[in-house]
Motif scaffolding. Sequence first.
Motif, PDB file in Angstrom:
ATOM      1  N   THR A 230      -9.890  -0.784  -5.075  1.00 27.01           N
ATOM      2  CA  THR A 230      -9.090  -1.824  -4.422  1.00 27.01           C
ATOM      3  C   THR A 230      -9.590  -3.233  -4.719  1.00 27.01           C
ATOM      4  O   THR A 230      -8.803  -4.098  -5.123  1.00 27.01           O
ATOM      5  N   ASN A 231     -10.850  -3.512  -4.520  1.00 26.70           N
ATOM      6  CA  ASN A 231     -11.353  -4.877  -4.724  1.00 26.70           C
ATOM      7  C   ASN A 231     -11.150  -5.354  -6.156  1.00 26.70           C
ATOM      8  O   ASN A 231     -10.738  -6.496  -6.375  1.00 26.70           O
TER       9      ASN A 231
ATOM     10  N   ARG B 191      -8.904  -4.265  -8.305  1.00 28.25           N
ATOM     11  CA  ARG B 191      -7.461  -4.435  -8.535  1.00 28.25           C
ATOM     12  C   ARG B 191      -6.966  -5.753  -7.950  1.00 28.25           C
ATOM     13  O   ARG B 191      -6.182  -6.470  -8.581  1.00 28.25           O
ATOM     14  N   ILE B 192      -7.433  -6.076  -6.759  1.00 30.27           N
ATOM     15  CA  ILE B 192      -7.027  -7.342  -6.126  1.00 30.27           C
ATOM     16  C   ILE B 192      -7.523  -8.521  -6.952  1.00 30.27           C
ATOM     17  O   ILE B 192      -6.773  -9.465  -7.217  1.00 30.27           O
TER      18      ILE B 192
ATOM     19  N   LEU C 222      -1.585  -0.663  -4.096  1.00 30.01           N
ATOM     20  CA  LEU C 222      -2.896  -0.284  -3.579  1.00 30.01           C
ATOM     21  C   LEU C 222      -2.802   1.069  -2.888  1.00 30.01           C
ATOM     22  O   LEU C 222      -1.842   1.334  -2.170  1.00 30.01           O
ATOM     23  N   ASP C 223      -3.805   1.887  -3.106  1.00 28.01           N
ATOM     24  CA  ASP C 223      -3.892   3.191  -2.436  1.00 28.01           C
ATOM     25  C   ASP C 223      -5.286   3.317  -1.831  1.00 28.01           C
ATOM     26  O   ASP C 223      -6.206   3.842  -2.444  1.00 28.01           O
ATOM     27  N   ILE C 224      -5.421   2.809  -0.630  1.00 28.36           N
ATOM     28  CA  ILE C 224      -6.715   2.812   0.054  1.00 28.36           C
ATOM     29  C   ILE C 224      -7.095   4.223   0.492  1.00 28.36           C
ATOM     30  O   ILE C 224      -8.270   4.545   0.635  1.00 28.36           O
TER      31      ILE C 224
ATOM     32  N   GLY D  69       0.816  -1.207   0.000  1.00 32.17           N
ATOM     33  CA  GLY D  69       0.000   0.000   0.000  1.00 32.17           C
ATOM     34  C   GLY D  69       0.847   1.252   0.000  1.00 32.17           C
ATOM     35  O   GLY D  69       2.003   1.253   0.424  1.00 32.17           O
TER      36      GLY D  69
ATOM     37  N   ALA E 215      -9.781   3.919  -2.750  1.00 31.69           N
ATOM     38  CA  ALA E 215     -10.366   2.752  -2.075  1.00 31.69           C
ATOM     39  C   ALA E 215     -11.383   2.027  -2.950  1.00 31.69           C
ATOM     40  O   ALA E 215     -11.469   0.796  -2.933  1.00 31.69           O
TER      41      ALA E 215
END
Length: 101
Positions: A83-84, A86-87, A74-76, A19, A80
């Motif tokens: 994120t899901n 990208r994962i 990741l840059d929450i 992150g 944000a």
Amino acid sequence: MPTIEDESFKGKKFAIFGGGDQKNYPENFVDGVGIMAEFVEERGGKVVGLTSTKGYSYEGSRAERGDQFVGLALDIENQAALTNERIKNWMEVVVKEFGKK
């Protein structure tokens, strides 16, 4: 890392994620991912799961190689909502690459 610095990673694959905050730390966004990739590669390991730098806004990163990061960035703090997805996309790539010989 000091406990594994003398290990050989030859023939082993690694997927790295980390992150960062591209708005407040744009000059070293997800540097830790790049530092870990360098550590692994110096010991003969192969880093898999590279991801595109598109969609990020930063100045520099040790994780950057051309137009890709050497792992999942990741840059929450600032992205944000991405994120899901990208994962999910990264995991699909990583699973395929771990299956390759």
